[in-house]
Scaffold this active site. Structure first.
Site, PDB file in Angstrom:
ATOM      1  N   LYS A 116       0.928  -1.216   0.119  1.00 39.57           N
ATOM      2  CA  LYS A 116      -0.051  -0.079  -0.014  1.00 39.57           C
ATOM      3  C   LYS A 116       0.757   1.306   0.010  1.00 39.57           C
ATOM      4  O   LYS A 116       0.395   2.243  -0.565  1.00 39.57           O
ATOM      5  CB  LYS A 116      -0.941  -0.104   1.317  1.00 39.57           C
ATOM      6  CG  LYS A 116      -2.069  -0.949   1.007  1.00 39.57           C
ATOM      7  CD  LYS A 116      -3.015  -0.880   2.337  1.00 39.57           C
ATOM      8  CE  LYS A 116      -4.439  -1.726   2.128  1.00 39.57           C
ATOM      9  NZ  LYS A 116      -4.196  -3.321   1.671  1.00 39.57           N
ATOM     10  N   GLU A 200      -3.397   6.635   7.581  1.00 35.67           N
ATOM     11  CA  GLU A 200      -4.303   7.784   6.433  1.00 35.67           C
ATOM     12  C   GLU A 200      -5.347   8.606   7.367  1.00 35.67           C
ATOM     13  O   GLU A 200      -5.749   8.052   8.341  1.00 35.67           O
ATOM     14  CB  GLU A 200      -4.836   6.833   5.249  1.00 35.67           C
ATOM     15  CG  GLU A 200      -4.094   6.361   4.538  1.00 35.67           C
ATOM     16  CD  GLU A 200      -4.950   5.736   3.520  1.00 35.67           C
ATOM     17  OE1 GLU A 200      -6.180   5.405   3.402  1.00 35.67           O
ATOM     18  OE2 GLU A 200      -4.122   5.265   2.352  1.00 35.67           O
ATOM     19  N   HIS A 235     -14.935  -3.847   7.654  1.00 32.05           N
ATOM     20  CA  HIS A 235     -14.218  -3.442   6.674  1.00 32.05           C
ATOM     21  C   HIS A 235     -14.126  -4.281   5.531  1.00 32.05           C
ATOM     22  O   HIS A 235     -13.164  -4.305   4.544  1.00 32.05           O
ATOM     23  CB  HIS A 235     -12.720  -2.954   7.144  1.00 32.05           C
ATOM     24  CG  HIS A 235     -12.824  -1.797   8.227  1.00 32.05           C
ATOM     25  ND1 HIS A 235     -12.954  -0.577   8.119  1.00 32.05           N
ATOM     26  CD2 HIS A 235     -12.248  -2.164   9.606  1.00 32.05           C
ATOM     27  CE1 HIS A 235     -12.969  -0.267   8.924  1.00 32.05           C
ATOM     28  NE2 HIS A 235     -12.222  -0.877  10.094  1.00 32.05           N
ATOM     29  N   ARG A 291      -5.916  -8.805  -8.964  1.00 32.69           N
ATOM     30  CA  ARG A 291      -6.435  -9.988  -9.221  1.00 32.69           C
ATOM     31  C   ARG A 291      -8.073  -9.685  -9.479  1.00 32.69           C
ATOM     32  O   ARG A 291      -8.507  -8.814  -9.561  1.00 32.69           O
ATOM     33  CB  ARG A 291      -6.407 -11.102  -7.823  1.00 32.69           C
ATOM     34  CG  ARG A 291      -6.958 -10.122  -6.804  1.00 32.69           C
ATOM     35  CD  ARG A 291      -7.135 -10.941  -5.541  1.00 32.69           C
ATOM     36  NE  ARG A 291      -7.391 -10.232  -4.348  1.00 32.69           N
ATOM     37  CZ  ARG A 291      -8.533  -9.778  -3.824  1.00 32.69           C
ATOM     38  NH1 ARG A 291      -9.772 -10.040  -4.612  1.00 32.69           N
ATOM     39  NH2 ARG A 291      -8.781  -9.066  -2.484  1.00 32.69           N
TER      40      ARG A 291
END
Length: 649
Positions: A116, A200, A235, A291
């Site tokens: 990430k 973040e 999530h 993917r």
């Protein structure tokens, strides 16, 4: 075209890939763990090879065993599906090293987007907007605490190597940061073998919007429109739809452009998904999944394309089948049917599917599942049972079709989120497309109502199950259950336990039914259905008997009631007051108390990891730890004693 394909995965995605391969004339090879020896993908494939024990680490994550199976079967290509090794660059390289085609992007693209932090850096260089945060290499606690303070709270901790919500923790206040950081690192390490994180800014009401992209080896890259995946729990996505509703045309065009730019920036090939956080007119790059996604069927339903076929053709060196995306036709919505209990914070459920019925597929309804009635949901893998995907000429029609399909489903033997999904697709805010990632939590009072007491119809159905003879009527008159006596009718006392509550029903035969505490009649129908006539009104009720337990499924919910012998001695089944047991099989990742320690109600005493989820074991009341039955790192079975508490003083 590829002649023989090995599918390095399991469940519904393995079944889906096998079916597409068969349609294209490709021979399919499955691999399976000990837990999956009788699984549907094994039965469906042309050939199947065992690759190890039930744990993913001993089978579906074993590159050496998968490659050995591919070599033994003569496979030319390996499709990784999603999950497991699908985003593992080392696995992609190992396939190439063994002379086999990896059906997916190049290893360099997987590495670039698998981190990430690195993907955020690359997207920033490519001009794709990113959420403000910290994506640095320094991972010591002091650096991360300082970075969090600089970004400002609320903040989101995310596993750098992960996806699917694993290792993701929102932190609202600075004083919670260190504890949540430790939890995120631990979960990330367990799921991905990597405890690095990034930070973040935590947006308050963001939407999760993604764009399906495809690229070939000739340098062509296109998008296949948007999907909205905002409705999530823990999530992890629960409902997805395509195209994403209520996006301004200019914003939609920017998302398409940014997603295509992201794919080109890393030299992408095959199917990929670029995910964005959208709030108002702002959109920020979140991550790229290198993917096929679980939710790809909604894109297929509105484009008429087979994305698995596209993957296989591109892997064989063919160019993209189309130069640009076809215009989306209508609307599609998908829900994920999970073995979990929404009333217990979506705790995973394990056990056999004793009753499992899904509606028949149709042109406007797609069903994808890797299990059938009688199969077991084990603690080793993700608890998804099936996907239901509906299509309609517009969004309201698609939601209505999906709601009707969910109403036809029957599941017994395990807990499921079926009721939750039914309430979700009919919720006024869902119909109005008032979407953001906090949707499920904000509407939890409606979507996850507290477990209500069993209604009279549930009690009547359970009592009728006890009163009616088995499906094969007994020949012995002494086995009759109608209360027959030589002199006058006798009564029956049916005692039903609902948790700690007891329902005592005195019933007297009257004509074809019973009277007394309930006016009841009925009979057995086919497939575990009872016709229950309560107070003169007839109902069709799915009922499953498992020993003394009777599971009753109604449109308003499911209840499990236990038949109690009214003449049995009292106290034989009463559990120790303070005994805290493992709710499902799993591994103890933290034991936070010791013998003699005083604890308060709600305090977290231990953390259990099971089915890719961390479960917190909390104190039900104030007390003192009298016994600790396990330690961190231990594997425990369902019902195993973890901790025993006694009253203080």
């Amino acid at each position: 075209m590829i002649r023989t394909l090995l599918i390095a995965n399991r469940g519904e995605i393995a079944c889906r890939i096998i079916r597409t391969a068969r349609r294209l004339g490709i021979r399919s090879v499955a691999v399976f763990s000990e837990a999956d020896a009788g699984a549907q993908h094994v039965l469906l494939a042309d050939e199947a090879h065992p690759i190890g024990g039930p744990r993913a680490a001993d089978s579906y994550l074993r590159t050496d065993r998968i490659l050995a199976a591919a070599k033994a079967s003569g496979a030319e290509a390996i499709h990784p599906g999603y999950g497991f090794l699908s985003e593992n660059a080392d696995f992609a390289e190992a396939c190439a090293g063994a002379g086999m085609i990896f059906v997916g992007p190049p290893p360099a693209a997987i590495r670039a987007m698998g981190s990430k932090a690195e993907s955020k850096r690359l997207m920033e260089l490519a001009g794709v907007p990113i959420v403000p945060g910290y994506h640095g290499e320094a991972q010591d606690e002091a650096t991360l605490v300082a970075a969090a303070a600089r970004i400002g709270f609320p903040i989101l901790i995310k596993a750098s190597a992960g996806g699917g919500g694993k290792g993701m923790r929102p932190v609202l206040r600075a004083e919670e940061f260190v504890a949540q950081l430790a939890g995120a690192r631990r979960e990330s390490k367990a799921a991905f073998g990597d405890d690095r994180v990034l930070l973040e800014r935590y947006l308050q009401k963001p939407r999760h919007v993604e764009v399906q992209v495809f690229a070939d080896t000739q340098g062509n890259t296109i998008h296949l429109h948007t999907r909205d995946c905002s409705v999530q729990r823990r999530h992890q996505k629960v409902l997805e739809e395509a195209p994403a509703p209520d996006l301004p045309p200019a914003l939609r065009a920017r998302l398409h452009e940014a997603a295509t730019a992201a794919a080109k920036a890393v030299g992408y090939v095959s199917a990929g998904t670029v995910e964005f956080i959208v709030e108002g007119d702002d959109a920020f790059f979140m991550e790229m999944n290198t993917r096929l996604q679980v939710e790809h069927p909604v894109t297929e339903m509105v484009t008429g394309l087979d994305l698995v076929e596209w993957q296989l053709r591109i892997a064989a060196g063919e160019p993209l089948p189309l130069p640009e995306a076809p215009a989306p036709r209508g609307h599609s919505v998908e829900v994920r049917l999970y073995a979990e209990d929404p009333a217990e914070d979506f705790r995973p459920s394990t056990g056999p599917l004793r009753q499992f019925h899904l509606p028949a597929p149709a042109a406007d309804l797609r069903i994808e599942s890797g299990v059938v009635q009688g199969d077991a949901i084990t603690p080793f893998y993700d608890p998804m049972i099936a996907k239901l995907v509906a299509w309609g000429p517009d969004r309201p029609a698609a939601l209505a079709r999906l709601g009707a399909a969910l109403a036809e489903c029957r599941i017994a033997g395990i807990a499921s989120n079926l009721g939750f999904l039914g309430r979700l697709v009919g919720h006024p805010a869902m119909l109005a497309a008032e979407l953001d990632t906090g949707f499920a939590l904000r509407h939890a009072a409606v979507l996850q109502p507290p477990r209500a007491a069993a209604p009279p119809l549930a009690l009547a159905a359970a009592a009728l199950e006890a009163l009616l003879p088995p499906e094969a009527a007994p020949e012995n008159p002494w086995d009759r259950r109608d209360g027959w006596r030589l002199q006058g009718a006798g009564s029956r006392l049916v005692v039903l336990a609902e948790g700690e509550a007891l329902h005592r029903l005195r019933l007297v035969p009257a004509g074809a039914g019973w009277t007394g505490d309930l006016e009841l009649a009925g009979r057995r129908l086919a497939d575990g259905i009872l016709q229950v006539v309560l107070e003169g009104v007839a109902h069709r009720v799915p009922v499953l008997r498992d020993g003394s337990a009777v599971q009753v499924s109604l449109p308003s919910g499911a209840w499990t009631l236990r038949l109690v012998d009214p003449h049995a001695p009292v106290g034989g089944e009463v559990a120790a007051q303070g005994r805290l047991a493992a709710p499902i099989p799993g591994r103890v990742v933290q034991m936070l108390v010791a013998v003699g320690e005083a604890v308060s109600r709600g305090q977290v005493l231990a953390v259990l990891e099971a089915m890719k989820t961390e479960l917190r074991i909390t104190a039900p009341a104030d007390g003192v730890v009298a016994h600790v039955g396990c330690a961190a790192g231990d594997s425990v079975e369902e019902g195993a004693e973890l901790i025993t508490l006694v009253a203080a003083g």
